[in-house]
Design an enzyme around this catalytic site. Structure first.
Site, PDB file in Angstrom:
ATOM      1  N   PRO A 290      31.572  12.578  64.523  1.00 46.16           N
ATOM      2  CA  PRO A 290      32.063  12.530  63.150  1.00 46.16           C
ATOM      3  C   PRO A 290      32.552  11.129  62.769  1.00 46.16           C
ATOM      4  O   PRO A 290      33.211  10.463  63.564  1.00 46.16           O
ATOM      5  CB  PRO A 290      33.240  13.510  63.179  1.00 46.16           C
ATOM      6  CG  PRO A 290      33.718  13.475  64.600  1.00 46.16           C
ATOM      7  CD  PRO A 290      32.493  13.262  65.440  1.00 46.16           C
ATOM      8  N   GLY A 291      32.204  10.728  61.569  1.00 44.99           N
ATOM      9  CA  GLY A 291      32.717   9.451  61.052  1.00 44.99           C
ATOM     10  C   GLY A 291      33.523   9.717  59.802  1.00 44.99           C
ATOM     11  O   GLY A 291      34.758   9.699  59.797  1.00 44.99           O
ATOM     12  N   ARG A 292      32.785  10.033  58.713  1.00 46.32           N
ATOM     13  CA  ARG A 292      33.412  10.265  57.409  1.00 46.32           C
ATOM     14  C   ARG A 292      34.550  11.280  57.482  1.00 46.32           C
ATOM     15  O   ARG A 292      35.600  11.089  56.882  1.00 46.32           O
ATOM     16  CB  ARG A 292      32.328  10.780  56.452  1.00 46.32           C
ATOM     17  CG  ARG A 292      32.738  10.868  55.007  1.00 46.32           C
ATOM     18  CD  ARG A 292      31.655  11.609  54.213  1.00 46.32           C
ATOM     19  NE  ARG A 292      30.341  11.050  54.414  1.00 46.32           N
ATOM     20  CZ  ARG A 292      29.800  10.082  53.669  1.00 46.32           C
ATOM     21  NH1 ARG A 292      30.467   9.598  52.642  1.00 46.32           N
ATOM     22  NH2 ARG A 292      28.595   9.625  53.925  1.00 46.32           N
ATOM     23  N   ARG A 334      29.970   2.201  46.955  1.00 49.20           N
ATOM     24  CA  ARG A 334      29.343   3.530  47.019  1.00 49.20           C
ATOM     25  C   ARG A 334      28.971   4.122  45.656  1.00 49.20           C
ATOM     26  O   ARG A 334      27.923   4.746  45.534  1.00 49.20           O
ATOM     27  CB  ARG A 334      30.223   4.497  47.818  1.00 49.20           C
ATOM     28  CG  ARG A 334      30.349   4.088  49.296  1.00 49.20           C
ATOM     29  CD  ARG A 334      31.017   5.148  50.142  1.00 49.20           C
ATOM     30  NE  ARG A 334      30.236   6.337  50.285  1.00 49.20           N
ATOM     31  CZ  ARG A 334      30.440   7.458  49.603  1.00 49.20           C
ATOM     32  NH1 ARG A 334      31.441   7.547  48.745  1.00 49.20           N
ATOM     33  NH2 ARG A 334      29.667   8.502  49.794  1.00 49.20           N
ATOM     34  N   TYR A 338      25.218   5.025  45.756  1.00 51.49           N
ATOM     35  CA  TYR A 338      24.903   6.449  45.931  1.00 51.49           C
ATOM     36  C   TYR A 338      25.290   7.317  44.735  1.00 51.49           C
ATOM     37  O   TYR A 338      25.324   8.541  44.880  1.00 51.49           O
ATOM     38  CB  TYR A 338      25.700   7.028  47.118  1.00 51.49           C
ATOM     39  CG  TYR A 338      25.576   6.341  48.435  1.00 51.49           C
ATOM     40  CD1 TYR A 338      24.338   6.139  49.021  1.00 51.49           C
ATOM     41  CD2 TYR A 338      26.714   5.933  49.125  1.00 51.49           C
ATOM     42  CE1 TYR A 338      24.244   5.533  50.255  1.00 51.49           C
ATOM     43  CE2 TYR A 338      26.624   5.322  50.358  1.00 51.49           C
ATOM     44  CZ  TYR A 338      25.382   5.129  50.913  1.00 51.49           C
ATOM     45  OH  TYR A 338      25.289   4.540  52.137  1.00 51.49           O
ATOM     46  N   CYS A 365      30.801  -9.174  37.881  1.00 51.07           N
ATOM     47  CA  CYS A 365      29.959  -9.627  36.775  1.00 51.07           C
ATOM     48  C   CYS A 365      28.756  -8.725  36.587  1.00 51.07           C
ATOM     49  O   CYS A 365      27.607  -9.168  36.638  1.00 51.07           O
ATOM     50  CB  CYS A 365      29.534 -11.062  37.006  1.00 51.07           C
ATOM     51  SG  CYS A 365      30.948 -12.146  36.932  1.00 51.07           S
ATOM     52  N   GLU A 366      28.999  -7.465  36.506  1.00 49.65           N
ATOM     53  CA  GLU A 366      28.007  -6.463  36.140  1.00 49.65           C
ATOM     54  C   GLU A 366      28.780  -5.196  35.832  1.00 49.65           C
ATOM     55  O   GLU A 366      30.001  -5.166  36.002  1.00 49.65           O
ATOM     56  CB  GLU A 366      27.007  -6.231  37.260  1.00 49.65           C
ATOM     57  CG  GLU A 366      27.610  -5.823  38.569  1.00 49.65           C
ATOM     58  CD  GLU A 366      26.556  -5.823  39.664  1.00 49.65           C
ATOM     59  OE1 GLU A 366      25.977  -4.763  39.859  1.00 49.65           O
ATOM     60  OE2 GLU A 366      26.319  -6.877  40.267  1.00 49.65           O
TER      61      GLU A 366
HETATM   62  C1  LIG Z   1      23.892   8.427  64.629  1.00 47.29           C
HETATM   63  C2  LIG Z   1      25.002   8.757  63.715  1.00 47.29           C
HETATM   64  N1  LIG Z   1      26.032   9.450  64.194  1.00 47.29           N
HETATM   65  C3  LIG Z   1      27.090   9.751  63.400  1.00 47.29           C
HETATM   66  C4  LIG Z   1      27.141   9.347  62.072  1.00 47.29           C
HETATM   67  C5  LIG Z   1      28.351   9.666  61.276  1.00 47.29           C
HETATM   68  O1  LIG Z   1      28.079  10.477  60.198  1.00 47.29           O
HETATM   69  P1  LIG Z   1      29.264  10.988  59.272  1.00 47.29           P
HETATM   70  O2  LIG Z   1      30.033   9.802  58.846  1.00 47.29           O
HETATM   71  O3  LIG Z   1      28.571  11.656  58.156  1.00 47.29           O
HETATM   72  O4  LIG Z   1      30.071  11.952  60.091  1.00 47.29           O
HETATM   73  C6  LIG Z   1      26.057   8.639  61.540  1.00 47.29           C
HETATM   74  C7  LIG Z   1      26.091   8.219  60.133  1.00 47.29           C
HETATM   75  O5  LIG Z   1      25.231   7.593  59.584  1.00 47.29           O
HETATM   76  C8  LIG Z   1      24.964   8.325  62.386  1.00 47.29           C
HETATM   77  O6  LIG Z   1      23.922   7.634  61.926  1.00 47.29           O
END
Ligand SMILES: Cc1ncc(COP(=O)(O)O)c(C=O)c1O
Length: 435
Positions: A290-292, A334, A338, A365-366
């Site tokens: 997990p990142g986000r 973002r 996106y 500047c946009e």
């Molecule tokens: C290989 C891989 N693992 C984990 C992540 C993390 O994804 P998220 O931020 O959606 O949890 C990404 C995001 O691009 C990824 O490419």
């Protein structure tokens, strides 16, 4: 919408981690990335305990691409997380933070030879290979170093996650992964197994990001376990690790309704366990990345309100107002990239009625719109605008467009704040220019 430890104090100010954001803005200046450390810790613990409850032998790896600083890598180490890095820069940040290299997973669809050499030299636990050329290069580098490098293979399960096209990765038409259905994944397994300097530790997939719908994860699990079964049948190799990537969505606006960490983890664990049972494979160690969902809701960007400008509305009668802040595209690309949506508040007027309609813009500047249309408390020059859920892919994607210095990052927790990344200075902006 209040997230993590956010509260409103008796002055009507937004509080994060027990700190009044007006005080943070006064002390550190704006724009300012504020990271709610208690929320980050809570999310790490939610992942780790859900994995322990629903699976057993499993690890949560923080995907550092979402927000990568030395302080964040140190915190992830303290929380017992593994770490996903996707470049020499992220790996170097982890190294400076003294993150244990055996818990690092090195990703990337196009790693350079330099990056592979660095991974081997730093004894990274897992290099996730994503092309045949990379497998050959890595085998050669490890052999020359007299090492056996742990490897996972990024496999494309052919699952379409139906998220924004730029963060969709698990579908057949993707630059990521070895496709299972056209036989490339098996070919890659055999390529790794042909080298004594590589040790095939596992298989990996990541279907996409900002997902609210459980279906893609449910679909991916049996495809991966079935493939593991085929690998063992064809090559005799038992796959010890299965990495199901990241992807859980977060709340950007009130109507967003992501699964909880517990629900998400249970879903994947149930899917993998069912796949293990159906195929009879050895239960692999499970990894998630997990990142986000670790940092997204923990981040808030504070801006100072500048110009508030009335414009005529062409399509309908009435007026609308542009509210411009002292950052924009450079600290949060973002919305432009996106069409991402965000929630904002006038953070020093939280108890006033949000009955004015604004378009929130940056200073570039946009037309760098941060929020196309939002109801806010009446805004005046000097007010503090808080944009919520900016912890993931904001600082990480920031630029110096228009030569704006990058904002500082501050961690807040239990009523205290500490600087994590200093604000860039004007001198920093010309540091590498040849004078
Ligand atoms: C290989 C891989 N693992 C984990 C992540 C993390 O994804 P998220 O931020 O959606 O949890 C990404 C995001 O691009 C990824 O490419």
């Amino acid at each position: 919408m209040l997230l993590g430890t956010q509260k409103i104090n008796d002055k009507g100010h937004l509080m994060i981690g027990g700190c009044d954001v007006a005080d943070l803005a006064a002390e550190y200046g704006t724009p300012l990335y504020v990271m709610d450390e208690e929320e980050i810790i809570a999310k790490c613990r939610a992942y780790r305990s859900a994995l322990a409850n629903y699976y057993g032998r499993a690890h949560a790896a923080y995907a550092s691409k979402a927000f990568c600083t030395v302080g964040m890598c140190k915190l992830m180490n303290e929380e017992g997380m593994y770490l996903d890095v996707a470049s020499a820069g992220e790996l170097y940040t982890a190294k400076v933070a003294e993150f244990p290299s055996e818990r690092i997973i090195f990703h990337g669809n196009n790693k350079s030879r330099f990056e592979l050499e660095m991974a081997v030299a730093e004894n990274v636990g897992f290099v996730v290979c994503d092309s045949f050329g990379e497998i050959e290069d890595l085998a050669d580098i490890a052999a020359k170093a007299g090492k056996v490098q742990g490897v996972m293979l990024r496999v494309n399960p052919g699952v379409d996650p139906h998220t924004h096209s730029l963060i969709r990765t698990g579908q057949e038409d993707s630059k990521f992964g070895f496709n299972i259905h056209i036989g490339l994944a098996m070919k890659a397994v055999k390529a790794v197994l042909s080298h004594d300097s590589l040790n095939l530790l596992g298989l990996h997939c990541h279907v996409g990001s900002q997902l609210f719908e459980p279906t893609p994860f449910v679909q991916a699990a049996p495809i991966m376990t079935e493939f593991i079964k085929t690998v063992t049948a064809e090559t005799g190799k038992v796959i010890e690790h299965l990495d199901m990537g990241g992807g859980l969505g977060v709340r950007y606006v009130e109507s967003d309704n992501p699964l909880s960490v517990g629900e998400f983890v249970k879903l994947i664990c149930d899917g993998v366990k069912a796949g293990v049972e159906a195929t009879g494979i050895k239960m692999p160690t499970l990894l998630l990345e997990p990142g986000r969902s670790i940092v997204g809701e923990a981040g808030t960007t504070l801006y100072t309100v500048g110009a508030v400008k009335e414009v005529p509305v062409v399509e309908e009668p009435g007026r609308k107002y542009y509210l411009s802040v002292d950052g924009g595209l450079s600290d949060n690309p973002r919305p432009s990239l996106y069409d991402a949506v965000y929630t904002a508040e006038i953070a020093n007027k939280m108890n006033e009625a949000a009955d004015c309609v604004y378009t929130v813009s940056g200073k570039h500047c946009e037309t760098d719109t941060l929020i196309p249309k939002t109801n806010l408390q009446k805004a005046e020059r000097g007010d503090i605008l808080a944009v919520l859920t900016t912890g993931a892919y904001n600082f990480a994607m920031a630029s110096n467009y228009n030569r704006l210095p990058r904002p500082a990052v501050v961690f807040v927790s239990w009523g205290k704040s500490r600087i994590d990344v200093k604000r860039q200075t004007l001198e920093d902006l010309v540091l590498w220019d040849v004078k």
